[in-house]
Scaffold this active site. Structure first.
Site, PDB file in Angstrom:
ATOM      1  N   GLU A   1      13.275   6.296 -14.676  1.00  0.00           N
ATOM      2  CA  GLU A   1      13.803   7.633 -14.384  1.00  0.00           C
ATOM      3  C   GLU A   1      14.237   7.765 -12.921  1.00  0.00           C
ATOM      4  O   GLU A   1      15.284   8.337 -12.614  1.00  0.00           O
ATOM      5  CB  GLU A   1      12.739   8.692 -14.726  1.00  0.00           C
ATOM      6  CG  GLU A   1      12.484   8.847 -16.226  1.00  0.00           C
ATOM      7  CD  GLU A   1      11.746   7.665 -16.857  1.00  0.00           C
ATOM      8  OE1 GLU A   1      11.058   6.910 -16.125  1.00  0.00           O
ATOM      9  OE2 GLU A   1      11.860   7.501 -18.091  1.00  0.00           O
TER      10      GLU A   1
ATOM     11  N   GLU B   1      12.993  -5.216  -2.654  1.00  0.00           N
ATOM     12  CA  GLU B   1      11.995  -5.158  -3.727  1.00  0.00           C
ATOM     13  C   GLU B   1      12.633  -5.107  -5.107  1.00  0.00           C
ATOM     14  O   GLU B   1      12.082  -5.603  -6.075  1.00  0.00           O
ATOM     15  CB  GLU B   1      11.106  -3.916  -3.513  1.00  0.00           C
ATOM     16  CG  GLU B   1       9.932  -3.840  -4.477  1.00  0.00           C
ATOM     17  CD  GLU B   1       8.988  -2.673  -4.168  1.00  0.00           C
ATOM     18  OE1 GLU B   1       9.028  -2.165  -3.031  1.00  0.00           O
ATOM     19  OE2 GLU B   1       8.226  -2.291  -5.069  1.00  0.00           O
TER      20      GLU B   1
ATOM     21  N   GLY C   1       0.835  -1.203   0.000  1.00  0.00           N
ATOM     22  CA  GLY C   1       0.000   0.000   0.000  1.00  0.00           C
ATOM     23  C   GLY C   1       0.865   1.245   0.000  1.00  0.00           C
ATOM     24  O   GLY C   1       1.075   1.864   1.048  1.00  0.00           O
TER      25      GLY C   1
ATOM     26  N   SER D   1       1.602   3.458  -3.484  1.00  0.00           N
ATOM     27  CA  SER D   1       1.139   4.424  -4.495  1.00  0.00           C
ATOM     28  C   SER D   1      -0.289   4.861  -4.277  1.00  0.00           C
ATOM     29  O   SER D   1      -1.113   4.127  -3.719  1.00  0.00           O
ATOM     30  CB  SER D   1       1.257   3.812  -5.886  1.00  0.00           C
ATOM     31  OG  SER D   1       2.591   3.609  -6.237  1.00  0.00           O
TER      32      SER D   1
END
Lengths: 317, 389
Positions: free
Chosen positions: B376, B245, B127, B129
């Site tokens: 990016e 991650e 949880g 974004s």
């Protein structure tokens, strides 16, 4: 400190002290670096791969990356490996791909100065006699001479010569990539425009990040192939193919971005950058381009079958 | 940025064989359409992996873990991914939610959650974004205000993979009003997705899947003991998850099946163009895998290789997108005017499987360089690692 570290440190120190722009410019004008050659011999660097050196091949190969990092204007791999196949005391020996049966060798680094020239092909290396030399140079202004002459028998224990020379060139490229990345990071940190170093601009940061990532991958690939040197020869061939391919591909990205970061200054002959990028471009195509070695690796993997593909990738070197 | 030359320990080879043997015995679970780690939700398979001891492998045995090394976990995960095994259900819990609880959670939280995760029975969503907070995670607006013995949560989370069928969500919330330090005042709450007031809506993606979701919290009451770590320490905690991650083989294997099916169709004697593509792809995979193993080595040594993990993910994701593009041009052209009838042409038969896998993967591919940290953002992390920021 291991023996290998000691050798690398010695080489790094010598090359750093002597391989300045003046030496590289002189070499490009055709002046063989005699004093540096003597110094290399004094330090035993030409004997690293002799049978009785007490070193592994991987130890000896460790200096090639250092040579690439300094754009050493001497063919160190040819010197080291040539002395190995000629069993020592070979003076200045150089090597180039065989030009065809009884036609000598091409692209011989400093063939014009060599005491002995070896021609290499899939069978191994052969000593040329009655040589005649035509001075030529590659894209980087490095001496790459056409040497005609009669080729002798294949020298003993040289059947993997092509592979070893390909790997040596790959390690030189890896060193060159490290240097080009360093130069670019330094330049971007020092060059100011719009009131700040250009390294502060996101577009430039991203270019440098891409360069760093490609260089890291190339170094890991080259080192992995070098680690396979003292192991199974069949595996070595595929590791060298993968490394020459991956490093060659990195050269395309890194050299282009390095010039982009350096702007107009880096485009001049006066700046040192081109001594490194031109060598990367030249070396990328020597002993088989990335495309050539991709096909070698791909054919081998296809022959093994799709279901063995993961097994190959996951197998330990 | 160093990627030390690290080989997987020899002791991991028998484990690799065990996993391959397990996959052969459970072949009916293998989807083999693509090797994307998010597209195979299979609770039965996850439970079987749990029985093998292959979830929570590195965790203390007191919590159901195996106290095995990061290298052993690496071997298991890469074998599963390469085979296209359905690992989505337990993946996030295993990869980062469990390690988060081990590092920052209370003993009670560890006891409550870790054993069930290791059995392959408890699944977690991320949880983080929100509709207005993607790359700029510090700007999240989901709030948790203190009320009595707990917290009341309001806000919306987005892109939460499998929230519609998972059990829990570690949710990044704002517990103090924003200040000059935009990273301060954030906390993580372990929220039960079956809670009243949690409204979950699957979002269909362009590949036709419905695995990520919008999760709306409307006055959701969360007991005080569900705070993970310290209130206000959310940013540091979230950042610590990133090395886990971003570092695994799922970040460069998503397009692997495209290569396998290509090689199968090209056969034992490919054209030079086909061989060149196979070799080029293999050379990238070899380098990426070796760098990824280096990162596993850093995790094993107790380090936090955030920059190195970002670099491998950046390279890996770009490769995942490049692979189908290169494959396409080296495969027979089914759309060419000369291609003839689809049912009899060259593109049928041997190349059909490739075309299906290629199409699947191409539609999934935009997500490769967006999920888990955009290209990016990752380049910015690398730049910081280079000392440029």
């Amino acid at each position: 400190m291991s023996t290998r570290d000691l050798i690398v440190e010695t080489a790094d120190r010598i090359f750093a002290d002597h391989c300045d722009k003046a030496l590289l410019d002189a070499a490009e004008r055709g002046e063989f670096p005699e004093a540096l050659f003597e110094l290399l011999k004094e330090n035993g660097l030409h004997e690293l791969a002799l049978a009785d050196s007490g070193l592994t091949l991987a130890d000896a190969f460790a200096v090639f990356k250092v040579a690439g990092r300094h754009a050493l204007p001497l063919p160190l791999p040819e010197l080291v490996l040539g002395n190995r196949w000629l069993d020592g005391d070979a003076g200045f020996v150089s090597i180039g791909p065989a030009a065809g049966a009884a036609e000598g060798a091409r692209d011989v680094p400093w063939g014009r100065r060599a005491d002995r020239v070896l021609a290499v092909d899939a069978a191994g290396v052969r000593l040329l006699t009655d040589q005649e030399c035509e001075a030529q140079s590659n894209l980087a202004g490095e001496a790459r001479d056409r040497v005609s002459g009669a080729a002798g028998e294949v020298l003993p224990d040289s059947e993997d010569a092509l592979l070893l020379l390909t790997l040596a060139r790959t390690l030189q490229m890896a060193g060159g990539l490290e240097k080009v990345l360093d130069l670019s990071l330094t330049y971007a940190g020092e060059r100011e425009q719009f009131g700040r170093p250009i390294a502060k601009f996101q577009a430039v940061q991203h270019n440098l990040a891409v360069m760093a990532a490609e260089t890291a991958a190339a170094i890991r690939a080259a080192d992995a192939a070098a680690e396979a040197l003292d192991g199974d020869p069949a595996r070595l061939r595929l590791e060298v193919a993968a490394a020459k391919s991956r490093v060659g591909e990195a050269v395309g990205v890194v050299a282009e971005l390095a010039h982009q970061v350096h702007g107009a200054m880096g485009y001049t002959h006066e700046h040192q950058l081109h001594h490194f990028t031109r060598r990367l471009w030249a070396w990328r195509d020597e002993y088989g381009s990335d495309g050539y070695w991709q096909a070698v690796l791909g054919r081998e993997l296809a022959a093994r079958g799709a279901d063995e593909l993961w097994g190959f990738i996951a197998s330990r070197a | 940025m160093r990627f030390d030359s690290i080989s997987l320990p020899a002791e991991t080879e028998p484990l690799r064989e065990e996993v391959r043997s397990f996959l052969r015995d459970n072949a009916e679970h293998l989807q083999a359409r693509n090797s994307d780690f998010t597209t195979g939700h299979d609770p039965e398979f996850s439970a079987k992996l749990g029985e093998q001891g292959w979830i929570g492998m590195t965790w203390p045995t007191a919590y159901g873990g195996g106290e095995r090394s990061f290298f052993e976990r690496y071997v298991v995960t890469e074998e599963l991914l390469a085979a296209g095994a359905p690992v989505s259900a337990h993946w996030i819990a295993d990869r980062q939610s469990g390690p988060l609880l081990l590092r920052f959670g209370t003993e009670a939280q560890r006891q409550s959650h870790l054993p069930a995760i290791t059995r392959g029975e408890s699944y977690f969503s991320i949880g983080m974004s929100e509709p207005n907070s993607g790359s700029d995670l510090a700007s999240v607006r989901t709030t948790a205000r203190r009320e009595g013995d707990g917290w009341v949560v309001n806000g919306t989370k987005l892109w939460s993979t499998d929230a519609h069928r998972n059990h829990f969500m570690v949710t990044l919330v704002r517990t103090e009003a924003p200040s000059e330090n935009r990273h301060a005042g954030l906390s993580q709450l372990l929220i039960d997705l079956k809670n009243d007031g949690v409204k979950i809506r699957p979002i269909r993606n362009m590949a036709g899947g419905e695995d990520f979701n919008e999760v709306v919290f409307e006055d959701v009451l969360v007991p005080a003991d569900r705070v993970v770590g310290e209130p206000g320490n959310g940013w540091a905690q979230v950042t610590s998850e990133l090395a886990y991650e971003r570092s695994g083989p799922e970040r460069f294997l998503s397009a692997f099946r495209v290569l396998v099916e290509f090689a199968r169709a090209a056969g034992a004697e490919p054209t030079t163009q086909q061989a060149t593509f196979i070799g080029r792809a293999a050379s990238h995979l070899l380098a990426l895998r070796r760098m990824s193993i280096s990162v596993a080595g850093m995790l094993e040594a107790g380090k936090s290789p955030e920059v190195e993990a970002a670099l491998v993910k950046a390279l890996g994701n770009d490769f995942e997108k490049l692979l189908p593009e290169l494959a396409r041009l080296a495969a027979p052209d089914a759309g060419a005017p000369e291609a003839g009838a689809p049912e009899t042409g060259e593109a049928n038969g041997a190349w059909r499987s490739f075309r299906e896998t290629f199409a699947d993967t191409l539609l999934l591919s935009p997500s490769f360089t967006i999920r888990g940290g955009t290209r990016e953002v990752l380049r910015g992390v690398i730049a910081r690692g280079l000392g440029l920021r």
